[in-house]
Design an enzyme around this catalytic site. Structure first.
Site, mmCIF file in Angstrom:
data_model
loop_
_atom_site.group_PDB
_atom_site.id
_atom_site.type_symbol
_atom_site.label_atom_id
_atom_site.label_comp_id
_atom_site.label_asym_id
_atom_site.label_seq_id
_atom_site.Cartn_x
_atom_site.Cartn_y
_atom_site.Cartn_z
ATOM 1 N N SER A 36 0.830 -1.205 0.000
ATOM 2 C CA SER A 36 0.000 0.000 0.000
ATOM 3 C C SER A 36 0.862 1.253 0.000
ATOM 4 O O SER A 36 0.346 2.367 0.018
ATOM 5 C CB SER A 36 -0.928 0.005 1.221
ATOM 6 O OG SER A 36 -0.191 -0.214 2.414
ATOM 7 N N HIS A 169 -38.956 22.668 -11.549
ATOM 8 C CA HIS A 169 -38.969 21.909 -12.817
ATOM 9 C C HIS A 169 -38.176 22.618 -13.921
ATOM 10 O O HIS A 169 -38.413 22.387 -15.100
ATOM 11 C CB HIS A 169 -40.392 21.652 -13.318
ATOM 12 C CG HIS A 169 -41.338 21.147 -12.265
ATOM 13 N ND1 HIS A 169 -41.583 19.813 -12.056
ATOM 14 C CD2 HIS A 169 -42.065 21.815 -11.321
ATOM 15 C CE1 HIS A 169 -42.435 19.664 -11.049
ATOM 16 N NE2 HIS A 169 -42.731 20.871 -10.570
ATOM 17 N N SER A 290 -12.984 26.494 -27.584
ATOM 18 C CA SER A 290 -13.011 25.273 -28.371
ATOM 19 C C SER A 290 -11.880 25.343 -29.389
ATOM 20 O O SER A 290 -11.523 26.419 -29.859
ATOM 21 C CB SER A 290 -14.355 25.163 -29.083
ATOM 22 O OG SER A 290 -14.231 24.348 -30.222
ATOM 23 N N LYS A 296 -16.944 29.740 -28.845
ATOM 24 C CA LYS A 296 -17.371 29.016 -27.646
ATOM 25 C C LYS A 296 -16.614 29.398 -26.380
ATOM 26 O O LYS A 296 -15.452 29.734 -26.409
ATOM 27 C CB LYS A 296 -17.250 27.503 -27.876
ATOM 28 C CG LYS A 296 -18.300 27.039 -28.851
ATOM 29 C CD LYS A 296 -18.511 25.562 -28.804
ATOM 30 C CE LYS A 296 -19.180 25.101 -27.552
ATOM 31 N NZ LYS A 296 -19.253 23.644 -27.519
ATOM 32 N N GLU A 303 -18.318 22.035 -15.089
ATOM 33 C CA GLU A 303 -18.633 20.672 -15.536
ATOM 34 C C GLU A 303 -17.812 19.643 -14.759
ATOM 35 O O GLU A 303 -18.299 18.562 -14.427
ATOM 36 C CB GLU A 303 -18.355 20.540 -17.037
ATOM 37 C CG GLU A 303 -19.341 21.338 -17.887
ATOM 38 C CD GLU A 303 -18.883 21.481 -19.343
ATOM 39 O OE1 GLU A 303 -18.385 20.485 -19.898
ATOM 40 O OE2 GLU A 303 -19.015 22.579 -19.898
#
Ligand code: ARG
Length: 471
Positions: A36, A169, A290, A296, A303
């Site tokens: 380990s 929603h 991008s 972009k 994310e």
């Protein structure tokens, strides 16, 4: 890169890393599966701290001499310096951090090093080290969460009156304020701190001295080591001490829950920065371009905060699964407790840093938020409430009347305030001019003064309270 002097077959054999390694035979396989040290070296500070406390106690009760203890102390200090400087010769053959350090100590100081392990076992040693590591991690994460909360509170104070749509929603529901929205996360993060604090409180007992599993016949003083290591006291049952990792599972839940909160916020950043929403802008600091589409701006940091949450949840599941089949007490399975713990702590720290950074970086688009706040008949509830208050209509009837007014406005392509009084009276004759007072977004948020409600005055007060609490 392929060696030009070798045949393809030789190259492919060399490149098949695992085949090559296992080809050495059972010894190599066993060494690798058993070791380990590749990951538990992260606990070197905790291991040394524990050994120092143990040695001081052994000397105090007369199990080892004062000279031996002094030699151990000096040797461990040198080893710490060596590890810190990246000069420690970690060895896979020595399995783990405990044996690596102990072997090195004996190499450096001889006999005295061999006396350190008296009255203890790797089982209580590893249980101690993991507890100390988790406790340190909790302290670091707690400070970081507090920092993110301070950032949110500062932005909330700034935007206590900045209206935006509130959603259920992901449909426009009622107007709220940007400050109120941010303070919702402050509440969640505050509970996350509470969970970590609970976990810390429960784990803060020292397993050191439980030895292999049944305690020891040596006259050790567990209260002394517990105190030296900042624990509230020693654990009460030696079997439990070496067999239990519920503190680690609790820690992983607290991390997974916090990561889940950050993930929801990250998801909102992804939505808000989408040009169709246009609610907030992030600078290049937290977005990427991008390689092919020059227009972009991808919210990659958000994310990844969302993305990393999956493995955080996996870490908790992994820990519980490791424990569920284990009879008492120690099994080598428990060596698998460390990587999820390290991974959770490290990734949560990174996610907190990223979210804190984005909170400070983001620019709410105030005009766009206001425009969106008024769209989608977002003050329909205010209209219904007005019918209840002014016309003494039962709420269910008011809901129905409002529904008809919304349908009428939709037909005409106007918002509620765009209907004429005559059009309204065609649906409900008792409606009068006063209704227009409640149809604006500003009036809607201003009216929501109930405890915990979205009224800008509430939000400003809550932000001030949080600021003080976090100072
Ligand atoms: N490296 C081991 C672990 O992480 C230390 C404990 C070893 N104990 C034993 N009885 N083999 O669990």
């Amino acid at each position: 890169m392929a060696d030009e002097n070798k045949t393809n077959a030789q190259n492919s054999q060399q490149n098949s890393l695992w085949g090559g390694r296992y080809a050495e035979g059972p010894g190599a396989i066993m060494r690798e599966i058993n070791a380990s040290i590749g990951f538990d070296r992260k606990m070197w500070r905790q291991d040394i701290r524990g050994s120092l406390a143990h040695a001081a106690m052994l000397a105090h009760v007369g199990i080892i001499s004062a000279e031996d203890e002094a030699a151990i102390r000096k040797g461990l200090a040198e080893i710490a310096a060596e590890i810190d400087a990246g000069q420690f010769p970690f060895s896979e053959a020595l399995e783990d951090i405990h044996m690596n350090i102990e072997a090195r100590l004996t190499e450096r100081i001889g006999e005295a090093g061999k006396r350190l392990h008296t009255g203890r076992s790797r089982n209580d040693q590893v249980a101690l080290d993991v507890r100390l590591w988790v406790r340190d991690a909790i302290d670091g994460l707690d400070a970081q969460i507090a920092d993110v909360m301070r950032a949110l509170v500062a932005r909330a104070a700034e935007h206590a009156g900045t209206v935006m749509p509130g959603f259920t929603h992901l449909q426009p529901a009622q107007p709220t304020t940007f400050g109120h929205h941010l303070l919702a996360y402050v509440e969640m993060l505050s509970r996350d701190r509470g969970r970590l604090a609970d976990c810390r409180r429960r784990l803060n007992e020292s397993p050191l001295g439980a030895a292999a599993l049944c305690g020891t016949g040596f006259p050790i003083d567990r209260h002394m080591t517990a105190k030296a290591l900042g624990f509230d006291g020693p654990t009460r049952n030696s079997l439990d001490s070496v067999a239990s990792r519920d503190f680690a599972a609790e820690f992983l839940f607290a991390c997974a829950m916090c990561a889940t909160h950050l993930s929801r916020f990250a998801e909102e950043i992804v939505i808000w920065t989408n040009p169709y929403f246009g609610f907030v802008k992030l600078t290049d600091a937290f977005t990427t371009g991008s390689s092919i589409m020059p227009q972009k701006r991808n919210p990659d940091a958000a994310e990844l905060v969302r993305g990393k949450t999956g493995r955080m949840i996996g870490n908790l599941v992994s820990m519980l699964t490791t424990l569920k089949g284990l009879a008492l007490t120690y099994f080598k399975d428990m060596q698998e407790d460390k990587e999820p713990v390290f991974d959770a702590a490290e990734n949560l720290a990174l996610a907190l840093a990223a979210i804190g950074g984005m909170v400070r970086d983001m620019a709410p688009q105030v005009d766009r938020l206001a425009e969106a706040a008024g769209a989608g008949f977002s003050t329909a509830t205010d209209l219904a409430d007005w019918l209840v208050r002014e016309l003494k209509m039962p709420f269910r009837d008011a809901h129905h009347v409002t529904g008809r007014l919304v349908a009428r406005a939709e037909e005409r392509g106007v918002d509620l305030a765009g209907l004429t009084i005559a059009e309204m009276q065609a649906v409900e004759p008792r409606i009068h001019q006063g209704v227009f007072d409640v149809l604006s977004v500003a009036a809607s948020v201003r009216s929501r003064t109930s405890h915990g409600g979205t009224a800008p005055a509430n939000v400003a007060r809550m932000a001030a309270e949080w600021k003080e609490r976090l100072a």
